[in-house]
Design a protein around this motif. Structure first.
Motif, short mmCIF file in Angstrom:
data_model
loop_
_atom_site.label_atom_id
_atom_site.label_comp_id
_atom_site.label_asym_id
_atom_site.label_seq_id
_atom_site.Cartn_x
_atom_site.Cartn_y
_atom_site.Cartn_z
N ARG A 126 0.54 -1.34 0.17
CA ARG A 126 0.16 0.15 -0.64
C ARG A 126 0.57 1.20 0.05
O ARG A 126 0.57 2.21 -0.13
CB ARG A 126 -1.11 0.09 0.83
CG ARG A 126 -1.83 1.59 1.11
CD ARG A 126 -2.68 0.49 2.51
NE ARG A 126 -3.95 0.17 1.76
CZ ARG A 126 -3.69 -1.34 1.72
NH1 ARG A 126 -3.96 -2.19 3.09
NH2 ARG A 126 -5.38 -1.74 1.48
N ALA A 127 1.72 1.40 0.93
CA ALA A 127 3.02 1.61 0.98
C ALA A 127 3.33 2.61 -0.52
O ALA A 127 3.36 3.77 -1.33
CB ALA A 127 4.05 2.45 1.86
N GLN A 128 4.30 1.22 -0.98
CA GLN A 128 4.19 1.73 -2.39
C GLN A 128 3.26 2.53 -3.88
O GLN A 128 3.78 3.48 -4.36
CB GLN A 128 5.02 0.74 -2.78
CG GLN A 128 6.35 -0.70 -2.20
CD GLN A 128 6.15 -1.66 -2.58
OE1 GLN A 128 5.63 -2.48 -3.85
NE2 GLN A 128 8.03 -2.38 -2.76
N ALA A 129 2.21 1.93 -3.21
CA ALA A 129 1.38 2.34 -4.36
C ALA A 129 1.26 3.67 -4.10
O ALA A 129 0.26 4.64 -4.79
CB ALA A 129 0.16 2.16 -4.67
N LYS A 130 1.00 4.61 -2.81
CA LYS A 130 0.79 6.07 -2.58
C LYS A 130 2.24 6.78 -2.71
O LYS A 130 1.64 8.05 -3.61
CB LYS A 130 0.60 5.73 -0.78
CG LYS A 130 0.39 7.15 0.00
CD LYS A 130 0.10 7.26 1.18
CE LYS A 130 -0.70 9.06 1.61
NZ LYS A 130 -0.24 8.52 3.38
N ASN A 131 2.71 5.66 -2.87
CA ASN A 131 4.29 7.04 -3.09
C ASN A 131 4.37 7.17 -4.52
O ASN A 131 5.14 8.03 -4.57
CB ASN A 131 5.34 6.58 -2.35
CG ASN A 131 5.72 5.79 -1.14
OD1 ASN A 131 5.03 6.83 -0.35
ND2 ASN A 131 6.35 5.15 -0.83
N ILE A 132 3.52 6.34 -5.65
CA ILE A 132 3.75 6.36 -6.60
C ILE A 132 3.10 7.38 -7.13
O ILE A 132 2.73 7.80 -8.11
CB ILE A 132 4.40 4.57 -7.85
CG1 ILE A 132 5.44 3.72 -7.52
CG2 ILE A 132 3.67 4.60 -9.48
CD1 ILE A 132 4.96 2.69 -8.15
N ALA A 133 2.05 6.79 -6.83
CA ALA A 133 0.96 7.55 -7.18
C ALA A 133 1.11 9.55 -6.31
O ALA A 133 0.24 10.25 -7.17
CB ALA A 133 -0.67 7.69 -5.94
N ALA A 134 1.92 9.06 -5.64
CA ALA A 134 1.92 10.62 -5.37
C ALA A 134 2.58 11.89 -6.15
O ALA A 134 3.43 12.90 -6.23
CB ALA A 134 3.17 10.94 -4.60
N ILE A 135 3.83 11.22 -7.12
CA ILE A 135 4.14 11.27 -8.50
C ILE A 135 3.88 12.73 -9.16
O ILE A 135 3.71 13.30 -9.93
CB ILE A 135 5.40 10.13 -8.77
CG1 ILE A 135 6.20 9.58 -7.74
CG2 ILE A 135 6.33 10.98 -9.67
CD1 ILE A 135 7.76 11.21 -7.77
N LEU A 136 2.68 11.30 -8.88
CA LEU A 136 0.88 11.80 -9.96
C LEU A 136 0.92 12.81 -9.45
O LEU A 136 0.65 14.38 -10.24
CB LEU A 136 0.90 10.69 -10.52
CG LEU A 136 1.06 9.88 -11.55
CD1 LEU A 136 0.50 8.92 -11.81
CD2 LEU A 136 2.24 10.40 -13.37
N ASN A 137 0.43 13.02 -8.40
CA ASN A 137 -0.02 13.70 -7.65
C ASN A 137 0.43 15.29 -7.80
O ASN A 137 0.01 16.70 -8.13
CB ASN A 137 -0.74 14.06 -7.00
CG ASN A 137 -1.55 12.78 -6.61
OD1 ASN A 137 -2.48 12.31 -6.79
ND2 ASN A 137 -1.24 11.84 -5.17
N GLY A 138 1.99 15.37 -7.74
CA GLY A 138 2.35 16.61 -7.70
C GLY A 138 3.14 16.83 -9.73
O GLY A 138 3.47 18.26 -9.65
N ASP A 139 2.79 16.20 -10.25
CA ASP A 139 3.48 16.35 -11.34
C ASP A 139 2.28 15.96 -12.54
O ASP A 139 2.56 14.65 -12.82
CB ASP A 139 4.33 16.17 -11.95
CG ASP A 139 4.69 16.60 -13.57
OD1 ASP A 139 3.47 16.74 -14.21
OD2 ASP A 139 6.44 16.53 -13.72
#
Length: 433
Positions: free
Chosen positions: A221-234
């Motif tokens: 779940r943490a891995q998925a969240k951290n990948i999604a954070a890249i797209l949320n930021g850009d």
């Protein structure tokens, strides 16, 4: 089953999850840890390779775990044999039957075509297969041309940015990047202009509560969240993810387990293009291959996807399956190391030694602590070895149990009239005693 977490004291900042029985962990951890520390912390792989080989042969070390690190030896056959001691894979046997009519198509081109409109492409690997890392680099280059901007790998840790400030992977970059093939994928990603990032579970995302399965789920779940954070930021970012085998599965396992890619889809609304190259890779012995691979393997000459009248052949949980041809050797090295002309052979001769040695080729312009471009384990009495190197200049080092000795310098010059990626020749080798 018990998860034993191994981390390096070199500040790699990533935890490697190794599965073993509690009894085996207690018996093997000190010696196995010693071998891994030599590789991951001290940068002395040669004595570690001997520990791993003898540990597996004696039954003291788990073969699959040891093979993940023995892969850095350049001994592709020995590594595969070590890993395959466990026999057949039930997942491989789940592959569907071969369609009545099919043709093999170039895998990289088909993946790039399928990536149109996708923000995330995921490719998996067996952690012991250098072949998978070579293919990963070929795909990484083409995805960059197609507009992909970010590269994230499971092995990257919190010291990634510091370690890659000079563009050269070192012992701080990650765990599996101690393998020259994985390190070069990282080196080339930086050179191509990718933004490198780590998406591994971070200390503030960890929890010691719950069962081992609860902790595994928290990591996914943490891995998925951290990948999604890249797209949320850009929102304009396009991401290439390189991960271990099961992490990129988009469906629930029969036993109810869920993985990172599925969570990215369910919890963050991001549907990745998932590419499985593990299921389509031959084993060290043909009798261990899946029934499907035995049907198609002899017809393959390069990494391929299988296309039939009903579409691309795949399996539940993955969008694409890549099939690799069975390995061939030239001068003792796998022919796939040529990587479509990216690497070229350089035969190095030297005085024989009464002990095994590790012949290592470092990029001449990189710091001594950098990961070499290639390295090969040779037996006692050997007088030459073939290194596989991209165009560039290299300093050659021979590691023995007594220490390191400079062998001289080598250079790969582009072939006349060819680009850097269409082959080269070994221009020079200055031998030292």
């Amino acid at each position: 089953m018990k998860f034993a977490r191994l981390s390096t004291a070199a500040g790699i900042g990533m935890a490697l999850m190794v599965t073993c029985t509690a009894k085996a962990a207690e018996a093997e951890a000190p010696s196995l840890s010693t071998a891994l520390n030599l590789i991951l912390k001290e940068g002395r792989p040669l004595p570690a390779l001997e520990m791993l080989r003898t540990g597996v042969e004696s039954g003291r070390f788990p073969a699959a775990t040891s093979a993940q690190f023995y892969a850095i030896s350049g001994d592709a056959i020995g590594t595969a044999q070590m890993n395959d001691r466990g026999g057949k894979s039930s997942q491989e046997e789940s592959l569907p039957p071969l369609p009545a009519s099919w043709d093999a198509r170039p895998a990289v081109a088909e993946i790039v075509r399928a990536s149109t409109g996708k923000q995330v492409v995921m490719l998996n690997e067996d952690h012991y297969h250098q072949l998978h890392r070579a293919f990963g680099l070929l795909l990484l280059k083409e995805l960059r041309k197609a507009g992909f901007t970010h590269f994230g790998a499971e092995t990257f840790g919190s010291t990634l940015q510091e370690s890659m400030a000079d563009g050269a992977p070192d012992l701080r970059t990650g765990v599996y990047t101690t393998d020259p093939l994985y390190a070069d994928m990282t080196r080339q990603a930086a050179a191509l202009g990718y933004s490198l990032f780590d998406y591994e579970q971070r200390p503030d995302q960890e929890s010691n509560d719950g069962s081992p399965e609860d902790q595994r789920l928290a990591r996914e779940r943490a891995q998925a969240k951290n990948i999604a954070a890249i797209l949320n930021g850009d929102p304009t970012a396009r991401i290439f993810i390189y991960a271990g085998s099961g992490h990129i599965a988009e469906s629930t396992e029969p036993d109810g387990r869920e993985w990172m890619a599925l969570m990215l889809k369910k919890e963050h609304g991001i549907d990745p293009l998932t590419v499985n190259q593990v299921l389509g890779t031959p084993r060290s012995r043909s009798e261990l291959d899946s029934a499907l691979y035995r049907s198609v393997g002899s017809a393959l000459s390069s990494p391929s996807v299988l296309q039939s009248t009903t579409g691309m052949l795949t399996v539940p949980g993955f969008d694409i399956v890549v099939f690799h041809p069975r390995q061939l050797l030239s001068d003792g090295r796998p022919t796939w190391l040529g990587m479509n002309g990216y690497r070229s052979p350089c035969r190095v001769q030297f005085k024989p030694n009464q002990q095994p040695s590790l012949i290592r080729a470092f990029v001449a312009s990189e710091e001594p602590r950098a990961i070499p471009m290639d390295q090969v384990l040779i037996s006692s009495g050997a007088k030459e070895v073939t290194l596989m190197l991209p165009v560039g200049r290299y300093r050659l080092v021979r590691e023995t149990l007594e220490g390191n000795r400079a062998l001289g310098d080598a250079a790969i010059q582009p072939s006349k009239g060819a680009s850097d990626e269409k082959g080269g020749r070994c221009l020079q080798f200055a031998s030292k005693p």
